[in-house]
Design an enzyme around this catalytic site. Structure first.
Site, mmCIF file in Angstrom:
data_model
loop_
_atom_site.group_PDB
_atom_site.id
_atom_site.type_symbol
_atom_site.label_atom_id
_atom_site.label_comp_id
_atom_site.label_asym_id
_atom_site.label_seq_id
_atom_site.Cartn_x
_atom_site.Cartn_y
_atom_site.Cartn_z
ATOM 1 C CD GLU A 168 2.530 -6.740 1.695
ATOM 2 O OE1 GLU A 168 1.577 -6.335 2.479
ATOM 3 O OE2 GLU A 168 3.136 -5.928 1.094
ATOM 4 C CD GLU A 187 -2.440 -1.441 2.420
ATOM 5 O OE1 GLU A 187 -3.528 -2.671 2.277
ATOM 6 O OE2 GLU A 187 -2.246 -0.993 3.314
#
Length: 361
Positions: free
Chosen positions: A274, A201
């Protein structure tokens, strides 16, 4: 039993195996077995490095060793060497290799982190979230949690089980005229010893402006290590790359890891893998797919850093892990923990810690 070596290189090779394996008391039993398998005291020469160097030590097996003995039969010299003794040597090499690999895996203590992201919306909810962290049994698993920047100071000294408060980012310049940033010096003053960087993010996923790239993250990692702190370093791929297959995923992992291969230190760096397409979506990679990717990452590290670093470094899975899927994911040999998102805001977080603690015990 007297061991003779053809060359100094052979001596270093076999002594290296013995030195590595002797770290475990179990090896004493292996050595006893080898010696007992010899019918009488003999002088013999171990196979040359060439006989086994073509195979990585972690992949030796009785079949390959038997072939090496056959091809290198002339290298065994002495008064008399029984077939039982040769089998003992083969057993020693195989067992030593397996023991070394197993010991390295056992040395990787599981690690589970909870990323609270930009949550909660009220300070009044922090005590409940910290209680979830304190409910975790950390005797067999390292635990950390990542509060939002506004909540770090409040949470920094609230744990009772050794769980680490881990900020979600830091700068790489220290204190000064850097509006909106946090320095590791400020963190250390709060008693914080670890920080997370490189989350997808912050790399620009989900429409957020990219605030970090591989180069800036490399600089940050150096800055963190120079300050004597540890780091959770996030890597991962978007759906567009995953859809092309594992080969392309690992190619992207190599791009992200290339600047930091030389900085990877198992004592100060945890890798958090991730699969970006799984974050916050509820979609999780199958245990087999997750294992394949983790193994691929470990193989990249072995090739471009060292085998020792690869065996020692912990790689977390960070794709929508929860209490339901944690047991199956924990059973995979190259998954050393989890970076948990939404589930870290719930009481089930302790169940995730318990699942991997049990699997890796």
């Amino acid at each position: 039993v007297e061991f003779k070596f053809s060359t100094e290189k052979d001596q270093h090779f076999w002594c290296g195996i013995a030195s590595l394996s002797c770290r475990s008391m179990a090896l004493n039993m292996i050595v006893f077995f080898v010696l007992a398998s010899c019918n009488r005291a003999v002088a013999f020469q171990l196979p040359t490095v060439k006989a086994v160097a073509n195979s990585r030590i972690g992949h030796l097996d009785p079949v390959s060793l038997k072939g090496a003995q056959k091809n290198q039969g002339a290298s065994f010299v002495g008064v008399s060497v029984s077939s039982g003794c040769l089998r003992g040597i083969a057993a020693f090499a195989v067992a030593a290799a397996m023991l070394a690999s197993h010991t390295a895996r056992q040395a990787r203590k599981p690690v589970v982190g909870g990323n609270w992201k930009c949550n909660p919306d009220s300070m009044s909810k922090l005590d409940g979230l910290v209680a979830n962290i304190n409910a975790c049994d950390t005797s067999q698993c390292d635990v950390y949690f990542c509060p939002s920047p506004l909540h770090v100071a409040y949470c920094a000294d609230k744990t009772t089980n050794g769980a680490k408060c881990t900020p979600q980012n830091c700068n790489f310049t220290g204190c000064g005229a850097y509006t909106g940033e946090m320095s590791v010096e400020q963190m250390k003053d709060l008693g914080i010893s670890q920080v997370l960087i490189g989350h997808s993010e912050r790399r620009g996923e989900f429409g957020i402006f990219p605030m970090d790239d591989n180069n800036s993250l490399t600089t940050k990692l150096k800055y963190i290590q120079d300050a004597g702190m540890s780091c959770v370093y996030c890597i991962g791929e978007p759906l567009s790359i995953r859809e092309k297959g594992l080969k392309d995923v690992l190619a992207e992992m190599h791009v992200q890891l290339t600047p930091i291969y030389s900085l990877l230190d198992p004592s100060s760096v945890v890798i958090a893998y991730e699969p970006v397409w799984a974050i916050g979506t509820g979609v999780t990679a199958t245990p087999e797919d997750a294992q394949a990717t983790h193994k691929g990452i470990r193989d990249l590290i072995a090739e471009h850093a060292s085998a020792e670093v690869a065996e020692g470094i912990r790689i977390q899975y960070g794709g929508s892990a929860n209490a339901a899927n944690a047991p199956d994911l924990s059973a995979q040999p190259d998954i050393d923990g989890f970076l948990v998102g939404g589930a870290s805001l719930k009481p089930e977080f302790k169940e995730i810690v318990a699942a991997i603690s049990k699997a890796k015990a």
